[in-house]
Design an enzyme around this catalytic site. Sequence first.
Site, PDB file in Angstrom:
ATOM      1  N   VAL A 146       0.835  -1.198   0.000  1.00 20.46           N
ATOM      2  CA  VAL A 146       0.000   0.000   0.000  1.00 20.46           C
ATOM      3  C   VAL A 146       0.871   1.249   0.000  1.00 20.46           C
ATOM      4  O   VAL A 146       1.710   1.435   0.893  1.00 20.46           O
ATOM      5  CB  VAL A 146      -0.944   0.012   1.219  1.00 20.46           C
ATOM      6  CG1 VAL A 146      -1.805   1.271   1.220  1.00 20.46           C
ATOM      7  CG2 VAL A 146      -1.817  -1.237   1.246  1.00 20.46           C
ATOM      8  N   CYS A 147       0.680   2.115  -1.003  1.00 21.38           N
ATOM      9  CA  CYS A 147       1.371   3.394  -1.128  1.00 21.38           C
ATOM     10  C   CYS A 147       2.895   3.166  -1.082  1.00 21.38           C
ATOM     11  O   CYS A 147       3.426   2.405  -1.871  1.00 21.38           O
ATOM     12  CB  CYS A 147       0.895   4.356  -0.043  1.00 21.38           C
ATOM     13  SG  CYS A 147       1.428   6.070  -0.288  1.00 21.38           S
ATOM     14  N   GLN A 148       3.606   3.795  -0.165  1.00 20.80           N
ATOM     15  CA  GLN A 148       5.044   3.556  -0.049  1.00 20.80           C
ATOM     16  C   GLN A 148       5.323   2.069   0.191  1.00 20.80           C
ATOM     17  O   GLN A 148       6.322   1.533  -0.304  1.00 20.80           O
ATOM     18  CB  GLN A 148       5.623   4.387   1.094  1.00 20.80           C
ATOM     19  CG  GLN A 148       7.130   4.226   1.275  1.00 20.80           C
ATOM     20  CD  GLN A 148       7.615   4.743   2.617  1.00 20.80           C
ATOM     21  OE1 GLN A 148       6.859   4.789   3.591  1.00 20.80           O
ATOM     22  NE2 GLN A 148       8.870   5.150   2.668  1.00 20.80           N
ATOM     23  N   GLY A 150       3.797  -0.241  -1.160  1.00 17.72           N
ATOM     24  CA  GLY A 150       3.755  -0.870  -2.475  1.00 17.72           C
ATOM     25  C   GLY A 150       5.096  -0.784  -3.175  1.00 17.72           C
ATOM     26  O   GLY A 150       5.528  -1.746  -3.834  1.00 17.72           O
TER      27      GLY A 150
END
Length: 356
Positions: A146-148, A150
Amino acid sequence: MFPLFISPEQAIQDMLEFQKKLGEGLTTLTQLEQFEVGITPKEAVYHEDKLTLYRYKPMVDNPNPTPILIVYALVNRPYMLDLQPNRSLIKNLLSQGQDVYLIDWGYPDGADRYLTLADYVNGYIHRSVKAVCKRHGIDKINVLGVCQGGALSLSYSAIHPERVNSLITMVTPVDFHTPDNLLSHWVNKLDVDLLVDTLGNIPGELLNWTFLSMKPFRLTGQKYLDMLDNLADSGAAANFLRMEKWIFDSPDQAGEAFREFIKQYFQNNGLIKGKVCIGEHPVDLKNVTMPVLNIYASDDHLVPPSASKVLGRFIGTEDYTEVVFKGGHIGIYVSGRAQKQVPTAITEWLDQLSSR
């Protein structure tokens, strides 16, 4: 332009209405009981330093035999994925038959000043993956970044593809130099060496106000005015306070890992250029050969779609699927639409993989 005219009578009426809403809201806030976040039952199955690996209690008799490990960003707390019973990506994944684990990074302190990206990726993530594999007697698992988180999951999958059955990325930056990436424009001018050498760990409060400054009127002013329209409702007030708790619950960042992430991912755009190096391991996205599901948000102001949807051009698999969610960076976790669409998209995709 037409002149703005507000009669004295209208001004007085508006002020009285404002005071009424404020009084009702204050009454509601004083009567609220303590609220909880991260509400889905879970147990800690592995600890290391500040890290805790959680397994959520399965909600079906025979969950997917290949579990999902969620790797959240370092810069925020992961309970955004499990904010409350009717706003929980995790609960919805469980109800649809997934077996879910999550890495909670905890709160870094001075002892973590010199942790590097290698410590996070080849250390913490790798040992968490192995812990999940050992518990289930398997060699590889599904990873949801998720986000960073990811970007870190992409890096992990490129270095250790033998451990990743499939990879799901959500609102994940891949190309950090797209023209519409405001955060990247700011960060590219940052003297990160001076910042880390001066502060050591990077205060979470500093990063939080940076994110809020990207939409200063909406995120630091307008939302509090809008809040008054719903504050008399105890449920709406609790929802608002849960979000506020998450927004301002920002962990400090380990200095060296922050320095490396800013330089390698943001300033050098190394993920798509093949110039990221985690310890002694270069990150080549062509080594991401497992099936990939990439979910991004159409109105994301932190990770614009252009930064995320290029992923398919750089990875080494043709088994690549994109899902666009109509909403923003936060809405993809907590909106009513997200609760219906995102877990279902993930589950249907994983079911298709299992049926091959």
